[in-house]
Design a protein around this motif. Structure first.
Motif, PDB file in Angstrom:
ATOM      1  N   ASP A   1      -7.800   3.832  -3.988  1.00  0.00           N
ATOM      2  CA  ASP A   1      -7.090   4.847  -3.223  1.00  0.00           C
ATOM      3  C   ASP A   1      -6.990   4.434  -1.759  1.00  0.00           C
ATOM      4  O   ASP A   1      -5.951   4.593  -1.122  1.00  0.00           O
ATOM      5  CB  ASP A   1      -7.813   6.200  -3.316  1.00  0.00           C
ATOM      6  CG  ASP A   1      -7.750   6.732  -4.745  1.00  0.00           C
ATOM      7  OD1 ASP A   1      -8.672   7.452  -5.153  1.00  0.00           O
ATOM      8  OD2 ASP A   1      -6.774   6.398  -5.452  1.00  0.00           O
TER       9      ASP A   1
ATOM     10  N   GLU B   1      -1.176   3.326  -6.076  1.00  0.00           N
ATOM     11  CA  GLU B   1      -1.251   4.480  -6.965  1.00  0.00           C
ATOM     12  C   GLU B   1      -1.793   4.082  -8.336  1.00  0.00           C
ATOM     13  O   GLU B   1      -1.588   2.956  -8.795  1.00  0.00           O
ATOM     14  CB  GLU B   1       0.153   5.063  -7.165  1.00  0.00           C
ATOM     15  CG  GLU B   1       0.814   5.579  -5.898  1.00  0.00           C
ATOM     16  CD  GLU B   1       0.138   6.841  -5.396  1.00  0.00           C
ATOM     17  OE1 GLU B   1       0.222   7.123  -4.199  1.00  0.00           O
ATOM     18  OE2 GLU B   1      -0.508   7.530  -6.231  1.00  0.00           O
ATOM     19  N   ASP B   2      -2.426   5.065  -8.984  1.00  0.00           N
ATOM     20  CA  ASP B   2      -2.904   4.857 -10.346  1.00  0.00           C
ATOM     21  C   ASP B   2      -1.803   4.385 -11.271  1.00  0.00           C
ATOM     22  O   ASP B   2      -1.991   3.500 -12.103  1.00  0.00           O
ATOM     23  CB  ASP B   2      -3.458   6.183 -10.904  1.00  0.00           C
ATOM     24  CG  ASP B   2      -4.962   6.243 -10.795  1.00  0.00           C
ATOM     25  OD1 ASP B   2      -5.540   7.295 -11.135  1.00  0.00           O
ATOM     26  OD2 ASP B   2      -5.565   5.222 -10.363  1.00  0.00           O
TER      27      ASP B   2
END
Lengths: 337, 337
Positions: free
Chosen positions: B65, B70-71
């Protein structure tokens, strides 16, 4: 792609003797894939190895007849040997990469429950099938009703226990059968990868039922050498080994008995080790000789170890080569008396 | 069976930290069998690794993060990385234990057609999916339209070419993705055994989709150490390595990148090497850290290598440990400035 000027030299490996070229290329013409290997592709186990072709000169040719062992008997021994390897493999696979106790023996080498149970599983089968045969196992030594026997099974349930303990699948189960002191049968079995090398006197060595052959190599300077660890050589042996190691193309480490199997299959040229026990090398003899290779002690002599109730597990220095030329050059470099 | 008096000491391996014990024992409760492994048992590839559980402290926690990735982006990178490993694996399996030319590069290290084609197969996929990303491959160096890039894929198609050449299945394909110089994704893939270790920043490392963990080890004297070859250490590095080697329980050799994979899985405690190139170790960082381990240079620092068009492939000394205590003791013994 790299340009020609970036290459120092070009080597073609797997330059096989003409007599063996066709059968080996056929073996390897299909994609080699371990999941398929164990399940679909090669015949899993054949009860007897094919007789060698007339073009293939194998160093153990015709010896089996001289010894007075019938073909049919050898087939029977091979069938039982396969059961031994199957049984040991079943045990070993249960424990591979599992949690278990590691016990240090008096010589500080490790042993595990897998070693012990695998040996017991093999002993049970031998005693059921051949009650008059003797057994010499790494874990429990000599077992026989008599002090000596014509037939002796020599077993190492896990050669390469440290590889086994650390989850590295290049250890092997070693099974040898001696007749009057001579190894007539040898198996190197890798139970996780499901690869089994079988050598029988007078016959061509097989890998999962397919005939294999060592490869040509005209010079030490072109040879790929394996040994398990630099720490296995002491004193004069360390100096002698260094003489060979400095001459080879590539010295490589960490392959246990699997290195001898790779040599029999033609991917390695030379294996040199020190301090091997009888149960570590006797099985290798039929496997390597049946593939066209040579395996002796460091003076070039055949191994001479009499298995009996009182036999100590003597240590031997071993040199194995796929090509006689490299074997001789290795002996010359070792200069061992 | 050996009697108690024959044992010098008793060790229980795989003493895992409580937080990871349940998931690891579940992984290994079924018999581990490579033919099945590649075909039936574990899920072959998952597009994203599971998020770490609250009980598991992973050294790369929350970093993803901070980096601004981003995931969902990380999932996308993981999916493409899997395609890279699949493509390289398809090439490598075709050539494993086949006849092919071995070419010696200017530094005398070997390279084969499999190395070259495997790298090209991966480059093609990256260029199709992420045309703005840069690539740094072992065989052909930097490829990018620009001089620098935020995202750099660092590739070693076959780490352990000598193992590959000699038919020993412990080499690996190494894939790393750097974001602003930091490895956020790492894959170690063994294409013949079909084992794939995947590390992603902020997530637990997986082996074929199952979470894994390094193991506890409180002291160097109990540690199983791997290194590829004693010949990789020169001068002061050789002396420093000998200081650690003399203290560990068992020094073992010949495992290439597979040793780091075994460490991440909890079967090995320490890996120490010298002269590793960026493409040899960057992929290891997320794999080892995501399994709870530590990997640094010999002074204990994180690796610092800026990938760009002009970057030389600097050599690094690497120490990886499953347990922080052993890592620190190794650093103390290395005494590296």
């Amino acid at each position: 792609m790299l340009s020609q000027s970036q290459f120092v030299s070009l080597n073609r490996i797997n330059s096989l003797p003409l007599s063996s070229s066709i059968s080996v290329r056929k073996i390897f013409s299909d994609s080699l894939d371990f999941p398929h290997l164990g399940i679909n592709s090669f015949p899993r186990i054949k009860l007897s190895s094919p007789k060698m072709s007339l073009n293939c000169v194998v160093s153990n040719e015709a010896e089996i007849d001289d010894l007075g062992v019938e073909d049919s008997e050898l087939d029977e021994f091979a069938a039982v040997a396969n059961k031994l390897a199957d049984a040991a493999g079943d045990v070993i696979r249960k424990y591979f990469r599992k949690s278990f106790d590691i016990l240090d023996k008096e010589d500080l080498s490790p042993v595990t429950i897998a070693d012990q149970l695998a040996e017991e599983s093999m002993v049970k089968i031998i005693q059921e099938n051949f009650p008059s045969h003797a057994i010499y196992g790494e874990e429990r030594g000599w077992r026989c009703k008599e002090e000596t026997a014509d037939y002796v099974w020599v077993l190492d349930p896990i050669d390469g226990t440290k590889s086994f303990i650390t989850g590295k699948p290049v250890f092997g189960t070693l099974i040898a059968l001696l007749y009057k002191g001579k190894p007539i049968l040898g198996i190197i079995d890798q139970p996780v990868l499901r690869e089994r090398w079988t050598g029988l006197s007078g016959r061509r060595t097989t890998l999962n039922g397919q005939e294999i052959s060592t490869r040509s190599c005209s010079s030490l300077s072109k040879a790929y050498l394996y040994t398990t660890s630099p720490h296995l050589f002491e004193g004069d042996a360390e100096i002698a080994f260094a003489r060979v190691r400095s001459k080879v193309k590539v010295p490589l480490y960490g392959c246990d008995c699997y290195a001898y199997a790779l040599l029999a299959s033609g991917f390695v040229d030379l294996v040199i080790e020190s301090g091997l026990k009888p149960y570590d090398f006797l099985s290798l003899v039929p496997v390597i000789e049946g593939a066209g290779g040579t395996i002796t002690d460091w003076t070039g002599q055949q191994f001479n170890w009499k298995a009996s109730a009182g036999s100590p597990a003597t240590s031997f220095n071993v040199v194995a080569a796929g090509d006689k030329q490299v074997h001789q050059q290795a002996l010359d470099a070792l200069q061992w008396q």
